[in-house]
Scaffold this active site. Sequence first.
Site, mmCIF file in Angstrom:
data_model
loop_
_atom_site.group_PDB
_atom_site.id
_atom_site.type_symbol
_atom_site.label_atom_id
_atom_site.label_comp_id
_atom_site.label_asym_id
_atom_site.label_seq_id
_atom_site.Cartn_x
_atom_site.Cartn_y
_atom_site.Cartn_z
ATOM 1 C CG PHE A 1 9.409 12.751 -1.326
ATOM 2 C CD1 PHE A 1 10.763 13.022 -1.437
ATOM 3 C CD2 PHE A 1 9.007 11.422 -1.260
ATOM 4 C CE1 PHE A 1 11.707 11.985 -1.450
ATOM 5 C CE2 PHE A 1 9.947 10.390 -1.273
ATOM 6 C CZ PHE A 1 11.291 10.674 -1.368
ATOM 7 C CG ASP B 1 2.816 9.642 -4.678
ATOM 8 O OD1 ASP B 1 2.552 8.646 -3.966
ATOM 9 O OD2 ASP B 1 3.977 10.039 -4.880
ATOM 10 C CE LYS C 1 7.219 5.700 1.884
ATOM 11 N NZ LYS C 1 7.105 6.998 1.256
HETATM 12 C C1 LIG Z 1 7.953 7.338 0.024
HETATM 13 C C2 LIG Z 1 7.222 7.976 -1.087
HETATM 14 C C3 LIG Z 1 7.511 7.687 -2.427
HETATM 15 C C4 LIG Z 1 8.669 6.793 -2.839
HETATM 16 O O1 LIG Z 1 8.565 5.510 -2.362
HETATM 17 P P1 LIG Z 1 9.867 4.558 -2.341
HETATM 18 O O2 LIG Z 1 9.339 3.223 -1.982
HETATM 19 O O3 LIG Z 1 10.781 5.135 -1.302
HETATM 20 O O4 LIG Z 1 10.470 4.623 -3.689
HETATM 21 C C5 LIG Z 1 6.734 8.262 -3.406
HETATM 22 N N1 LIG Z 1 5.736 9.088 -3.092
HETATM 23 C C6 LIG Z 1 5.433 9.421 -1.821
HETATM 24 C C7 LIG Z 1 4.305 10.344 -1.543
HETATM 25 C C8 LIG Z 1 6.175 8.884 -0.772
HETATM 26 O O5 LIG Z 1 5.909 9.226 0.489
#
Ligand SMILES: *Cc1c(COP(=O)(O)O)cnc(C)c1O
Length: 434
Positions: A145, A231, A272
């Site tokens: 994701f 990520d 986040k």
């Molecule tokens: C939430 C998330 C995203 C996307 O972040 P948004 O602010 O919702 O665009 C990307 N990578 C990971 C691992 C995430 O948990």
Amino acid sequence: MTDQTISTHDAIHLEHEYSAHNYHPLPVVLAKGEGVYVWDPEGKKYFDFLSAYSAVNQGHSHPRLVHAMMSQASTLALTSRAFHNDVFGPYAKYITEYFGFDRVLPMNTGAEAVETAIKLCRKWAYEKKGLDSGTAEIIVCNDNFHGRTTTIVSFSTDPDAKNGFGPYPTGFYHIPYNDLDALAKALERKNVAGFLVEPIQGEAGVMVPADDFISEAQRLCKEKNVLFIADEVQTGIGRTGGLLAVCGNCNCENKCERGSSYIKPDILILGKALSGGMYPVSAVLADNEVMMVIKPGQHGSTFGGNPLASKIAMEALEVVVDEKLTQNARRLGEIFRSEMNAFKEECDLIQLVRGKGLLNAIVINDVESSSTAWRICIALKDNGLLAKPTHGNIIRLAPPLIITEEQLMSCISIIKKTFTEFLVLHKKSDTIQA
Ligand SMILES: *Cc1c(COP(=O)(O)O)cnc(C)c1O
């Protein structure tokens, strides 16, 4: 709450009538938050065990973040980067030193930061690695994701996320998660530029890879001159008991000191909790070799690096250090898993407990298609704790990192009580048919 303006029922009704149906929320409306707690409009108090998908690691409405936001908002909020502002420079210095990189590229959402990393990786591949224009391939993992843009969903393996949104950009190659042999094989392909990976797959159900997966993956990438792209939008900033999940068992605990077990990615993606949930703030970090391939006009964002975001992010990172949130996540995570694993032995509903730091999941002992996890989350809500199922029959449990041991023990009691009651009310055979 005394200044109630709208009931739970009315708020849900209005959202249902006037908003796109792009989410399936639990039937709870939140009207106030403070620390680990949130309240609904009728005044019922809950422990927040989602933390806005780990965006509020610092807790709801952290007073220092509220103060930083209010004072900066009333001074200067947005200039665009057509001009310099007096907060972005100090923030850039702060965050790069904090994580041990040469440079930062500021964005807003996690998905934008992932897009930025993809662009950086491709441009680096053409300008530095010497791949033919338009041929670069990025290795990604099944069940990833990384966000919701058209490019990112093109390499999702979740049909709900991907299907119906084509045509899909190409240039991505899939391997199974946590599979070093598959990675080694994929790295033999001709035009590989990068490997984009979550150090723990959050949305996939808190999939924790083997201990050596990240370090070996980085080593294999280095050998092949391929960028290792982490990520850490969900796992970063204390959540998993290290400042970053790629920190492994590094003990530097506070600011990153490039300790011996720090597996430094070539590109680090954060979002986040970078703002403690106050404001969308994301960032991409890299060293000169990679970051300097981007020239003026080639990438940007109207809001990226604005003074308000810069101020909030600095304060949010400072809070993580000052309040030892990383250490707290590590210590309380151990307690949580050991309590839940002991409970698993007596509770037929729990198949597995896994996680790291305060990013944990309970895998429900039931067929994947059943609604058991959802119904348990409803029962948890009724008992004062908010959590949400992830893919399959899995409940993710991720409280704000400011949670105290005493609060955590109350939450563990709520979870145990809820599971026990659930088993009495619904025999497992019923749930399978549900
Ligand atoms: C939430 C998330 C995203 C996307 O972040 P948004 O602010 O919702 O665009 C990307 N990578 C990971 C691992 C995430 O948990």
